[in-house]
Design a protein around this motif. Structure first.
Motif: not given
Length: 129
Positions: A100-107
């Protein structure tokens, strides 16, 4: 797996209803409403419910691996769904949260959640056939 609040189950049902009718705008709108009300944790809980719906009953015991041929060549959202569902199957909450955090950071989180809803619907339709 892990318990989620009843409102997350209800929100997941709304997401699935919209996805089943092919209304991707309503899927996104439901997730937006969840985030407005419950923050990103709420969206995570709904996603966890979608993974549970997709997987169904998980047999107990041991670590599980899922076979996703060609996953390394798939689009970001498809790879994310495969990895998130794998995290769900294994009860690996830290990996689910990291995804989830990675997807948020990657937009990429909106696309990933839309892909998760679509994959869940496709699985449900396959089971019903």
């Amino acid at each position: 797996m892990t318990e989620v609040p009843q409102h997350a189950v209800d929100d997941a049902a709304l997401v699935l209803q919209s996805a089943l009718s092919g209304d991707s705008d309503a899927v996104v709108g439901t997730f937006d409403s969840v985030v407005d009300r419950s923050g990103i944790v709420g969206a995570y809980d709904v996603a966890w419910c979608l993974a549970a719906t997709m997987v169904g009953q998980v047999p107990s015991g041991g670590a599980w691996t899922l076979d996703f041929p060609g996953i390394d060549d798939a689009r970001y959202d498809k790879r994310w769904v495969a990895r998130f569902v794998s995290a769900y199957v294994n009860g690996d909450i830290p990996t689910g949260e990291a995804l989830f955090g990675a997807a948020i950071a990657d937009g990429q989180l909106p696309d990933c959640l839309l892909a998760l809803a679509g994959s869940t619907v496709a699985t449900l339709r396959h089971r019903a056939a």
